[in-house]
Design a protein around this motif. Sequence first.
Motif, PDB file in Angstrom:
ATOM      1  N   PRO A   1      -0.829  -4.630  -2.223  1.00  0.00           N
ATOM      2  CA  PRO A   1      -1.414  -3.539  -1.441  1.00  0.00           C
ATOM      3  C   PRO A   1      -2.678  -3.956  -0.700  1.00  0.00           C
ATOM      4  O   PRO A   1      -3.555  -4.612  -1.255  1.00  0.00           O
ATOM      5  CB  PRO A   1      -1.736  -2.482  -2.504  1.00  0.00           C
ATOM      6  N   GLY A   2      -2.766  -3.572   0.573  1.00  0.00           N
ATOM      7  CA  GLY A   2      -3.936  -3.861   1.383  1.00  0.00           C
ATOM      8  C   GLY A   2      -3.828  -5.158   2.164  1.00  0.00           C
ATOM      9  O   GLY A   2      -4.586  -5.382   3.100  1.00  0.00           O
ATOM     10  N   LEU A   3      -2.890  -6.033   1.793  1.00  0.00           N
ATOM     11  CA  LEU A   3      -2.729  -7.296   2.504  1.00  0.00           C
ATOM     12  C   LEU A   3      -1.408  -7.262   3.260  1.00  0.00           C
ATOM     13  O   LEU A   3      -0.343  -7.183   2.666  1.00  0.00           O
ATOM     14  CB  LEU A   3      -2.744  -8.466   1.517  1.00  0.00           C
ATOM     15  N   SER A   4      -1.487  -7.301   4.581  1.00  0.00           N
ATOM     16  CA  SER A   4      -0.318  -7.149   5.429  1.00  0.00           C
ATOM     17  C   SER A   4       0.471  -8.437   5.559  1.00  0.00           C
ATOM     18  O   SER A   4      -0.063  -9.465   5.993  1.00  0.00           O
ATOM     19  CB  SER A   4      -0.752  -6.679   6.825  1.00  0.00           C
ATOM     20  N   GLY A   5       1.755  -8.386   5.202  1.00  0.00           N
ATOM     21  CA  GLY A   5       2.606  -9.550   5.364  1.00  0.00           C
ATOM     22  C   GLY A   5       2.760  -9.925   6.823  1.00  0.00           C
ATOM     23  O   GLY A   5       2.780 -11.110   7.177  1.00  0.00           O
ATOM     24  N   SER A   6       2.864  -8.923   7.681  1.00  0.00           N
ATOM     25  CA  SER A   6       2.993  -9.195   9.112  1.00  0.00           C
ATOM     26  C   SER A   6       1.734  -9.845   9.661  1.00  0.00           C
ATOM     27  O   SER A   6       1.793 -10.732  10.513  1.00  0.00           O
ATOM     28  CB  SER A   6       3.285  -7.889   9.869  1.00  0.00           C
ATOM     29  N   PHE A   7       0.561  -9.403   9.166  1.00  0.00           N
ATOM     30  CA  PHE A   7      -0.686 -10.008   9.643  1.00  0.00           C
ATOM     31  C   PHE A   7      -0.782 -11.456   9.172  1.00  0.00           C
ATOM     32  O   PHE A   7      -1.268 -12.330   9.898  1.00  0.00           O
ATOM     33  CB  PHE A   7      -1.889  -9.214   9.151  1.00  0.00           C
ATOM     34  N   VAL A   8      -0.314 -11.730   7.962  1.00  0.00           N
ATOM     35  CA  VAL A   8      -0.302 -13.109   7.471  1.00  0.00           C
ATOM     36  C   VAL A   8       0.600 -13.967   8.357  1.00  0.00           C
ATOM     37  O   VAL A   8       0.277 -15.117   8.671  1.00  0.00           O
ATOM     38  CB  VAL A   8       0.166 -13.161   6.006  1.00  0.00           C
ATOM     39  N   LEU A   9       1.734 -13.400   8.796  1.00  0.00           N
ATOM     40  CA  LEU A   9       2.623 -14.135   9.690  1.00  0.00           C
ATOM     41  C   LEU A   9       1.960 -14.402  11.040  1.00  0.00           C
ATOM     42  O   LEU A   9       2.210 -15.423  11.679  1.00  0.00           O
ATOM     43  CB  LEU A   9       3.934 -13.370   9.888  1.00  0.00           C
ATOM     44  N   ILE A  10       1.105 -13.458  11.479  1.00  0.00           N
ATOM     45  CA  ILE A  10       0.344 -13.688  12.708  1.00  0.00           C
ATOM     46  C   ILE A  10      -0.586 -14.885  12.517  1.00  0.00           C
ATOM     47  O   ILE A  10      -0.688 -15.774  13.364  1.00  0.00           O
ATOM     48  CB  ILE A  10      -0.468 -12.443  13.102  1.00  0.00           C
TER      49      ILE A  10
ATOM     50  N   THR B   1       0.835  -1.209   0.000  1.00  0.00           N
ATOM     51  CA  THR B   1       0.000   0.000   0.000  1.00  0.00           C
ATOM     52  C   THR B   1       0.866   1.253   0.000  1.00  0.00           C
ATOM     53  O   THR B   1       0.620   2.203  -0.749  1.00  0.00           O
ATOM     54  CB  THR B   1      -0.929   0.016   1.227  1.00  0.00           C
ATOM     55  N   ILE B   2       1.885   1.258   0.857  1.00  0.00           N
ATOM     56  CA  ILE B   2       2.786   2.415   0.934  1.00  0.00           C
ATOM     57  C   ILE B   2       3.521   2.599  -0.390  1.00  0.00           C
ATOM     58  O   ILE B   2       3.682   3.725  -0.871  1.00  0.00           O
ATOM     59  CB  ILE B   2       3.789   2.244   2.092  1.00  0.00           C
ATOM     60  N   ALA B   3       3.953   1.492  -0.995  1.00  0.00           N
ATOM     61  CA  ALA B   3       4.626   1.580  -2.296  1.00  0.00           C
ATOM     62  C   ALA B   3       3.688   2.154  -3.350  1.00  0.00           C
ATOM     63  O   ALA B   3       4.096   2.953  -4.205  1.00  0.00           O
ATOM     64  CB  ALA B   3       5.123   0.199  -2.723  1.00  0.00           C
ATOM     65  N   LEU B   4       2.421   1.758  -3.278  1.00  0.00           N
ATOM     66  CA  LEU B   4       1.442   2.210  -4.264  1.00  0.00           C
ATOM     67  C   LEU B   4       1.170   3.703  -4.145  1.00  0.00           C
ATOM     68  O   LEU B   4       1.177   4.434  -5.136  1.00  0.00           O
ATOM     69  CB  LEU B   4       0.143   1.419  -4.094  1.00  0.00           C
ATOM     70  N   VAL B   5       0.943   4.175  -2.918  1.00  0.00           N
ATOM     71  CA  VAL B   5       0.574   5.586  -2.740  1.00  0.00           C
ATOM     72  C   VAL B   5       1.775   6.519  -2.846  1.00  0.00           C
ATOM     73  O   VAL B   5       1.605   7.736  -2.994  1.00  0.00           O
ATOM     74  CB  VAL B   5      -0.157   5.814  -1.397  1.00  0.00           C
ATOM     75  N   THR B   6       2.995   5.977  -2.760  1.00  0.00           N
ATOM     76  CA  THR B   6       4.179   6.824  -2.945  1.00  0.00           C
ATOM     77  C   THR B   6       4.689   6.785  -4.378  1.00  0.00           C
ATOM     78  O   THR B   6       5.725   7.368  -4.693  1.00  0.00           O
ATOM     79  CB  THR B   6       5.317   6.414  -1.984  1.00  0.00           C
TER      80      THR B   6
END
Length: 314
Positions: free
Chosen positions: A170-179, A27-32
């Motif tokens: 974008p929108g899918l958190s890698g850290s949340f997937v690791l959780i 997401t950050i890569a997309l909006v920047t």
Amino acid sequence: MKSIITLFFKGLAIGAANVIPGVSGGTIALVTGVYERLINSVKSIDLDALKLLTKGKFKDFWTHIDGTFLTAIFVGVGASLISIAKLLKVLLQNETYSIWVMAFFFGLILVSVWQVGKTVSKWNVASILAFVIGTTAAVMLAFLNPGTPNAATYYLVLCGVVAICSMILPGLSGSFVLILMGNYKLIMVDAVSDFNMEILIPVAIGAGIGLLIFARVLAWVFKNYRDVTIASLTGFVLGSLLTIYPWKKAITEIIPRPGKEAKEVILGYEWYIPDFAQSETLIALGLVMLGAVTIWAMEKFASDQQGQMEKAKA
């Protein structure tokens, strides 16, 4: 040199987002404004690049993979992962600080919905349907039960593959997937902050494999179905707000293990409305606004820079 420094700071922002559960570095890569270039650059690491490298044509190889761009971004990401991981190890242990961190990123993601969505050139039935599907998928992810830690090598490689794919989506958190996979604390907090190579090397191998393969898939999808893809990603960004919502409590259960110490397992989360009379809540709301302004400022800076580059070319 100015553009390299700018790319480095964008890499810092992407890396920081990847560490926070619920926040997507994609997401950050997309909006920047670096997302498509990042995907295409990674995709260019192919057999042609390998041939140039083996023939000693280093300059051509560097140009082929957009080496300066990739280096600036990934150095920023690496620096951020190391520094933010150490900071998070302290902050996430405190309930108030944890809420404040999530509040800042909630503001980032909230504004990102508009920033990402406005890049869709034409909203039609297909793009609207993709948006709804993306939103629904992200919301459903928020209700999945996290797994338990697993340090087996094959599982760490799998974590790397899955996490890197979600980190660049974008929108899918890698850290949340690791959780969800049960290995967030093991990898992103303990292993990164302590430089535990037994954990990090298998994860890095998986991440490299996943990045090279998934980047090609995304590049093809963007080329052929750009509006539908962006619309679905916008939905993912919107749905991820439920995951990053600051005011939630973990629902845990103590699991007894014969011959071993009992383990606390997160079963899910319970969302609640904060007390707006408390100063901690007001600070959190201020951080939501700060996050929103940060994304707006980054997008404006990126668009201004793009305008200057177009004028220079003209």
